[in-house]
Design a protein around this motif. Structure first.
Motif, PDB file in Angstrom:
ATOM      1  N   LEU A 157      -3.652   7.304  -9.466  1.00 39.67           N
ATOM      2  CA  LEU A 157      -4.543   5.767  -9.244  1.00 39.67           C
ATOM      3  C   LEU A 157      -4.693   5.661 -10.667  1.00 39.67           C
ATOM      4  O   LEU A 157      -5.461   4.367 -11.071  1.00 39.67           O
ATOM      5  N   CYS A 158      -6.076   6.682 -10.282  1.00 39.22           N
ATOM      6  CA  CYS A 158      -6.955   6.277 -11.614  1.00 39.22           C
ATOM      7  C   CYS A 158      -5.746   6.333 -13.104  1.00 39.22           C
ATOM      8  O   CYS A 158      -6.469   5.355 -14.576  1.00 39.22           O
ATOM      9  N   VAL A 164       0.301   4.325  -4.327  1.00 41.31           N
ATOM     10  CA  VAL A 164       0.517   5.907  -3.367  1.00 41.31           C
ATOM     11  C   VAL A 164       0.580   5.596  -1.904  1.00 41.31           C
ATOM     12  O   VAL A 164       0.209   5.128  -1.265  1.00 41.31           O
ATOM     13  N   PRO A 165       1.851   5.325  -1.286  1.00 39.69           N
ATOM     14  CA  PRO A 165       2.389   5.644   0.299  1.00 39.69           C
ATOM     15  C   PRO A 165       1.956   6.574   0.957  1.00 39.69           C
ATOM     16  O   PRO A 165       1.506   7.534   0.451  1.00 39.69           O
ATOM     17  N   LEU A 194     -12.427   6.823  -2.644  1.00 37.21           N
ATOM     18  CA  LEU A 194     -11.660   6.971  -4.382  1.00 37.21           C
ATOM     19  C   LEU A 194     -12.252   5.307  -4.577  1.00 37.21           C
ATOM     20  O   LEU A 194     -11.994   4.328  -5.125  1.00 37.21           O
ATOM     21  N   PRO A 195     -10.284   4.211  -3.221  1.00 37.08           N
ATOM     22  CA  PRO A 195     -10.863   2.860  -3.585  1.00 37.08           C
ATOM     23  C   PRO A 195     -12.383   1.934  -3.868  1.00 37.08           C
ATOM     24  O   PRO A 195     -12.403   1.294  -4.493  1.00 37.08           O
ATOM     25  N   ALA A 243      -2.249   0.671  -3.134  1.00 34.54           N
ATOM     26  CA  ALA A 243      -2.302   0.298  -5.215  1.00 34.54           C
ATOM     27  C   ALA A 243      -3.272  -0.178  -5.529  1.00 34.54           C
ATOM     28  O   ALA A 243      -4.246  -0.433  -4.849  1.00 34.54           O
ATOM     29  N   VAL A 244      -3.284   0.703  -6.890  1.00 36.04           N
ATOM     30  CA  VAL A 244      -4.988   0.097  -7.769  1.00 36.04           C
ATOM     31  C   VAL A 244      -4.131  -0.555  -9.080  1.00 36.04           C
ATOM     32  O   VAL A 244      -3.079   0.188  -9.667  1.00 36.04           O
TER      33      VAL A 244
END
Length: 439
Positions: free
Chosen positions: A264-265, A276-277, A290-291, A309-310
């Motif tokens: 994600l980062c 990421v599902p 984290l989000p 989603a990021v």
């Protein structure tokens, strides 16, 4: 361990071909299926081994740490096998716990700290040892607690460390015990997981000045309750587990949210979107924080159903961040911080000095090696962005150091990661997933 010691240590036992960390080809548009949570998986395995009936673990993670846990439980007389007709699930069949065996802990803190209390319920001696790096990880609080519960423990090396032998008598009286868990929440979790099988249950009181990674203890309490165990955690730093049976379960393992973090980062460094599902709406995993952290550092996040989603722009903002509750995110956030537009201070993570390596010293050393500025504090790091250049990122047999090196390589040409295979500790095919994300 000092920074100088880290710099000078050759790590010959983990010598491997250097992995050239790929640069991002441009903004990302990728979906990454992250394997199951190691933290949950090894808790489920321990409870399933102590349960009153078989359990099925769906989406079982097959990483080095979970394979070590499964092998250790088999050595104690527990059945851990593939479910019929699938290689994605495990069936765990409880049995009489037997001693006279050796447990290879590898570098898995969950194995070395969760299983001594299980071994105390076995009949006979169980010897624990692991990788050379594992012998520097603290074990004293667990061993002292077992002795206080009248379980014989013999140490064969430096006191408070591997190797040691627990001689079980088939039963543990239980009662009350004080534990200083300032060094790791695993000292608490390891005793709580087995406590329902103690004759008097267990009242555990944390006596230290700090308690890191509280979400991991909350995770332990949550899985215990889901298995029918009565746990009272109404008083701060005191837990009471009542004696009783542990129910076998049919459970699906959540994705490992901390292992999702590097992927994600990557969207923040390269720009674009990574999804990421399987992201849970509610979770006890520390990675669930984290989000919110990434949004503070400049990302946009969206949870659409169970898909997180990021989206990033390539610009990263520094921040002042207390990671006391989610210290395992520190290497990932430190890599982002080295590429940010302003300094970052990470606090509350002094306990990382006792992880797979001294992560604070390791991060400071490796970021500095690439031309950055990362200074250790009493409980964390101060990272001041500087132009980075290529070079070798040493990992010290630490999977999160390897993934941090991969993140830096997205933006910095010529980064090589030593022993990237150490990521198999919790991600069976990190390199394949990383390459797939980059297209």
């Amino acid at each position: 361990m000092t920074t100088d010691a880290l710099t000078d240590r050759p790590d010959a036992e983990h010598a491997a071909a250097l992995w050239p960390a790929p640069q991002a080809p441009g903004p990302l548009d990728a979906t990454v299926e992250v394997p199951g949570s190691k933290s949950l998986m090894n808790r489920y395995l321990v409870l399933a081994a102590l349960a009153d009936s078989p359990s099925r673990l769906r989406g079982a993670l097959r990483s080095r740490d979970t394979l070590l846990m499964a092998a250790a439980l088999r050595a104690l007389g527990i059945g851990v096998e593939d479910a019929p007709g699938t290689t994605s699930d495990w069936v765990v069949t409880p049995g009489s716990l037997s001693g006279g065996s050796d447990v290879d802990c590898g570098l898995a803190g969950t194995v070395m700290r969760f299983l001594p209390a299980v071994a105390a319920l076995a009949e006979g001696p169980v010897r624990f040892d692991g990788d050379p790096h594992a012998r520097v990880r603290p074990m004293g609080p667990v061993l002292r607690a077992l002795r206080a519960l009248e379980v014989p423990v013999d140490e064969h090396g430096e006191p408070g460390h591997l190797p040691f032998t627990v001689t079980g008598r088939g039963r543990v009286r239980g009662g009350h015990v004080d534990v200083d868990a300032s060094g790791s929440s695993q000292f608490v979790s390891g005793l709580l997981l087995a406590a329902a099988r103690f004759e008097q249950g267990l009242t555990l009181r944390h006596t230290g000045p700090t308690l890191p990674s509280l979400p991991h203890i909350e995770m332990t309490v949550d899985v215990l309750r889901a298995a029918g165990v009565t746990v009272d955690d109404s008083r701060p730093t005191i837990w009471r587990v009542e004696p009783g049976t542990i129910a076998g379960r049919d459970v699906r393992v959540e994705p490992d949210l901390s292992n999702a973090a590097p992927f994600l980062c990557a969207a923040m460094i390269a720009g674009g979107t990574v999804r990421v599902p399987g992201w849970p709406a509610q979770t006890t995993q520390p990675g669930g924080l984290l989000p919110g952290i990434l949004e503070r550092m400049g990302a946009t996040t969206r949870l659409d159903g169970d898909v997180l989603a990021v989206t990033g722009t390539g610009r990263i903002h520094g921040l002042d961040l207390d990671l006391h509750a989610a210290g395992e995110l520190t290497p990932t956030i430190a890599a982002l911080a080295a590429l940010a537009d302003s300094p970052t201070r990470i606090r509350g993570v002094a306990h990382l000095r006792g992880h797979e390596t001294d992560r604070l010293a390791a991060l400071s050393t490796e970021i500095t090696r690439l031309g950055g500025q990362a200074e250790q504090t009493s409980d964390g790091l101060v990272i001041t962005p500087r132009p980075l250049t290529g070079g070798t990122v040493r990992t010290y047999a630490d999977h999160r150091m390897a993934t941090a090196g991969a993140l830096l390589g997205l933006a910095v040409p010529g980064v090589r990661v030593e022993d990237v295979a150490t990521t198999a500790k919790t991600i069976p095919d990190f390199v394949g997933l990383w390459s797939g994300m980059l297209g």
